[in-house]
Design a protein around this motif. Structure first.
Motif, PDB file in Angstrom:
ATOM      1  N   MET A   1     -77.460 -75.537  42.905  1.00  0.00           N
ATOM      2  CA  MET A   1     -76.708 -74.577  42.100  1.00  0.00           C
ATOM      3  C   MET A   1     -75.496 -74.050  42.856  1.00  0.00           C
ATOM      4  N   LEU A   2     -75.650 -73.753  44.152  1.00  0.00           N
ATOM      5  CA  LEU A   2     -74.540 -73.255  44.939  1.00  0.00           C
ATOM      6  C   LEU A   2     -73.426 -74.291  45.021  1.00  0.00           C
ATOM      7  N   ASP A   3     -73.798 -75.559  45.103  1.00  0.00           N
ATOM      8  CA  ASP A   3     -72.815 -76.625  45.241  1.00  0.00           C
ATOM      9  C   ASP A   3     -72.057 -76.888  43.941  1.00  0.00           C
ATOM     10  N   SER A   4     -72.628 -76.505  42.816  1.00  0.00           N
ATOM     11  CA  SER A   4     -72.040 -76.869  41.527  1.00  0.00           C
ATOM     12  C   SER A   4     -70.919 -75.939  41.082  1.00  0.00           C
ATOM     13  N   LEU A   5     -70.703 -74.839  41.768  1.00  0.00           N
ATOM     14  CA  LEU A   5     -69.742 -73.842  41.323  1.00  0.00           C
ATOM     15  C   LEU A   5     -68.316 -74.386  41.289  1.00  0.00           C
ATOM     16  N   GLN A   6     -67.957 -75.215  42.242  1.00  0.00           N
ATOM     17  CA  GLN A   6     -66.583 -75.704  42.355  1.00  0.00           C
ATOM     18  C   GLN A   6     -66.147 -76.483  41.119  1.00  0.00           C
ATOM     19  N   ALA A   7     -67.081 -77.083  40.393  1.00  0.00           N
ATOM     20  CA  ALA A   7     -66.743 -77.894  39.220  1.00  0.00           C
ATOM     21  C   ALA A   7     -66.439 -77.056  37.985  1.00  0.00           C
ATOM     22  N   LEU A   8     -66.706 -75.767  38.033  1.00  0.00           N
ATOM     23  CA  LEU A   8     -66.506 -74.900  36.877  1.00  0.00           C
ATOM     24  C   LEU A   8     -65.050 -74.453  36.764  1.00  0.00           C
ATOM     25  N   PRO A   9     -64.599 -74.078  35.562  1.00  0.00           N
ATOM     26  CA  PRO A   9     -63.277 -73.470  35.413  1.00  0.00           C
ATOM     27  C   PRO A   9     -63.185 -72.189  36.238  1.00  0.00           C
ATOM     28  N   GLN A  10     -61.971 -71.801  36.615  1.00  0.00           N
ATOM     29  CA  GLN A  10     -61.780 -70.654  37.495  1.00  0.00           C
ATOM     30  C   GLN A  10     -62.423 -69.385  36.952  1.00  0.00           C
ATOM     31  N   ALA A  11     -62.283 -69.129  35.653  1.00  0.00           N
ATOM     32  CA  ALA A  11     -62.843 -67.906  35.076  1.00  0.00           C
ATOM     33  C   ALA A  11     -64.355 -67.844  35.239  1.00  0.00           C
ATOM     34  N   LEU A  12     -65.014 -68.979  35.107  1.00  0.00           N
ATOM     35  CA  LEU A  12     -66.467 -69.008  35.266  1.00  0.00           C
ATOM     36  C   LEU A  12     -66.866 -68.890  36.731  1.00  0.00           C
ATOM     37  N   ARG A  13     -66.069 -69.450  37.626  1.00  0.00           N
ATOM     38  CA  ARG A  13     -66.351 -69.280  39.065  1.00  0.00           C
ATOM     39  C   ARG A  13     -66.305 -67.801  39.434  1.00  0.00           C
ATOM     40  N   ASP A  14     -65.264 -67.133  38.941  1.00  0.00           N
ATOM     41  CA  ASP A  14     -65.112 -65.711  39.258  1.00  0.00           C
ATOM     42  C   ASP A  14     -66.249 -64.890  38.665  1.00  0.00           C
ATOM     43  N   ALA A  15     -66.604 -65.181  37.420  1.00  0.00           N
ATOM     44  CA  ALA A  15     -67.660 -64.426  36.746  1.00  0.00           C
ATOM     45  C   ALA A  15     -69.010 -64.609  37.432  1.00  0.00           C
ATOM     46  N   ALA A  16     -69.210 -65.744  38.079  1.00  0.00           N
ATOM     47  CA  ALA A  16     -70.486 -66.044  38.726  1.00  0.00           C
ATOM     48  C   ALA A  16     -70.816 -65.060  39.848  1.00  0.00           C
ATOM     49  N   TYR A  17     -69.787 -64.402  40.403  1.00  0.00           N
ATOM     50  CA  TYR A  17     -70.004 -63.455  41.499  1.00  0.00           C
ATOM     51  C   TYR A  17     -69.490 -62.054  41.182  1.00  0.00           C
ATOM     52  N   ASP A  18     -69.152 -61.796  39.929  1.00  0.00           N
ATOM     53  CA  ASP A  18     -68.609 -60.493  39.555  1.00  0.00           C
ATOM     54  C   ASP A  18     -69.737 -59.564  39.110  1.00  0.00           C
ATOM     55  N   ASN A  19     -70.349 -58.915  40.079  1.00  0.00           N
ATOM     56  CA  ASN A  19     -71.497 -58.055  39.791  1.00  0.00           C
ATOM     57  C   ASN A  19     -71.119 -56.823  38.982  1.00  0.00           C
ATOM     58  N   THR A  20     -69.951 -56.266  39.232  1.00  0.00           N
ATOM     59  CA  THR A  20     -69.535 -55.066  38.522  1.00  0.00           C
ATOM     60  C   THR A  20     -69.413 -55.326  37.027  1.00  0.00           C
ATOM     61  N   ALA A  21     -68.833 -56.477  36.676  1.00  0.00           N
ATOM     62  CA  ALA A  21     -68.699 -56.815  35.263  1.00  0.00           C
ATOM     63  C   ALA A  21     -70.037 -57.201  34.647  1.00  0.00           C
ATOM     64  N   ALA A  22     -70.912 -57.795  35.438  1.00  0.00           N
ATOM     65  CA  ALA A  22     -72.187 -58.285  34.916  1.00  0.00           C
ATOM     66  C   ALA A  22     -73.168 -57.157  34.594  1.00  0.00           C
ATOM     67  N   VAL A  23     -73.056 -56.031  35.289  1.00  0.00           N
ATOM     68  CA  VAL A  23     -73.971 -54.904  35.078  1.00  0.00           C
ATOM     69  C   VAL A  23     -73.248 -53.866  34.221  1.00  0.00           C
ATOM     70  N   ARG A  24     -73.704 -53.723  32.989  1.00  0.00           N
ATOM     71  CA  ARG A  24     -72.988 -52.913  31.992  1.00  0.00           C
ATOM     72  C   ARG A  24     -72.740 -51.485  32.456  1.00  0.00           C
ATOM     73  N   ASP A  25     -73.711 -50.870  33.126  1.00  0.00           N
ATOM     74  CA  ASP A  25     -73.562 -49.481  33.543  1.00  0.00           C
ATOM     75  C   ASP A  25     -73.276 -49.362  35.041  1.00  0.00           C
ATOM     76  N   SER A  26     -72.618 -50.359  35.609  1.00  0.00           N
ATOM     77  CA  SER A  26     -72.358 -50.343  37.050  1.00  0.00           C
ATOM     78  C   SER A  26     -71.549 -49.112  37.467  1.00  0.00           C
ATOM     79  N   ALA A  27     -70.558 -48.706  36.665  1.00  0.00           N
ATOM     80  CA  ALA A  27     -69.749 -47.538  37.022  1.00  0.00           C
ATOM     81  C   ALA A  27     -70.605 -46.277  37.072  1.00  0.00           C
ATOM     82  N   ALA A  28     -71.511 -46.133  36.121  1.00  0.00           N
ATOM     83  CA  ALA A  28     -72.393 -44.964  36.103  1.00  0.00           C
ATOM     84  C   ALA A  28     -73.352 -44.987  37.289  1.00  0.00           C
ATOM     85  N   GLN A  29     -73.864 -46.160  37.622  1.00  0.00           N
ATOM     86  CA  GLN A  29     -74.769 -46.254  38.763  1.00  0.00           C
ATOM     87  C   GLN A  29     -74.048 -45.909  40.059  1.00  0.00           C
TER      88      GLN A  29
END
Length: 269
Positions: A1-29
């Protein structure tokens, strides 16, 4: 899975490690972390912003517990380029309730420092916290723990003198995928850094290390922890999946006296 990231479009690569966007209430936490940390500082006796180097962020906090107890030393995350130790003082609540000493370590962020420099600062800081405890007649034993980027730094600090055991919470252990994400704008990782600063590529340290992640975390974050636990199979520590934990709420399992992360770590005292 770690090796497969490079084959994804840039937006999906970025989203794969964007914890703030992935957690809906991250700002509140995160706002709650700040408030809880301020409350702890108001009621706990602490030695704040003890300097261990010349850079602005080369400081640590130390909260005394029992003289004979080890020190829980926490390294904050933020992908080596965000956050501040002050926001995470609340994680010391559980350790102090159990009578442990507790400390939090700051370090210079990227791009003001390279990852190589950050790792060197953290190792320097670990030694400084231990020396500070010993100078006060306290135990020099450390229970090292860190979250996110701090989990990576914990793995690289495990070999430091005085560290009894380590706990990596939602850590990054293979830097290679990050070279293909938005995170590398500040980090500017070199091929040498990927090879020499990725715990997955380094010889194992013969000390207990708990690899923890939340079951509600991004798949790439879970994969990072699973990969390290597989490498360390048969070593002390093991894998710990925190049921329902997201990238931020998982820290509650360290901050509570009966939290599963804290209890697993103190078992190595």
């Amino acid at each position: 899975m770690l090796d497969s990231l490079q084959a994804l479009p840039q937006a999906l690569r970025d989203a794969a490690y964007d914890n703030t966007a992935a957690v809906r209430d991250s700002a509140a936490q995160l706002a709650s972390f700040d408030a809880r940390s301020d409350a702890l500082l108001a009621r706990a006796e602490g030695q704040i912003d003890q300097r261990y180097g010349q850079a602005e962020r080369q400081v640590f906090d130390f909260f005394p517990g029992r003289a004979d107890a080890p020190t829980l030393l926490f390294i904050h995350g933020g992908y080596w380029q965000m956050r501040h130790k002050n926001s995470f003082r609340f994680v010391a609540e559980g350790a102090l309730a159990l009578g442990l000493n507790a400390a939090l370590l700051g370090y210079t962020l990227a791009p003001q420092a390279s990852l190589t420099q950050i790792v060197a600062q953290v190792r320097q800081g670990i030694a400084a916290v231990r020396a500070h405890a010993l100078a006060q007649g306290r135990s020099g034993e450390l229970l090292l723990c860190g979250w996110s980027a701090g989990g990576h730094l914990t793995a690289l600090g495990l070999a430091c003198e005085g560290v009894r055991a380590g706990l990596g919470i939602s850590g990054i252990y293979d830097l290679a995928p990050l070279q293909h994400t938005y995170l590398n704008t500040a980090l500017q990782l070199t091929s040498t850094e990927v090879r020499t600063l990725s715990p997955l590529y380094l010889p194992l340290v013969d000390k207990p290390f708990i690899t923890a992640f939340g079951t509600a975390e991004l798949p790439q974050l879970q994969a990072q922890s699973l990969a390290l636990s597989l490498l360390r199979q048969g070593c002390e520590g093991g894998l710990l999946a925190v049921d329902g934990g997201d990238h931020f709420s998982i820290l509650n399992a360290l901050a509570a006296p009966d939290g599963v992360l804290l209890q697993r770590l103190v078992a190595f005292i």
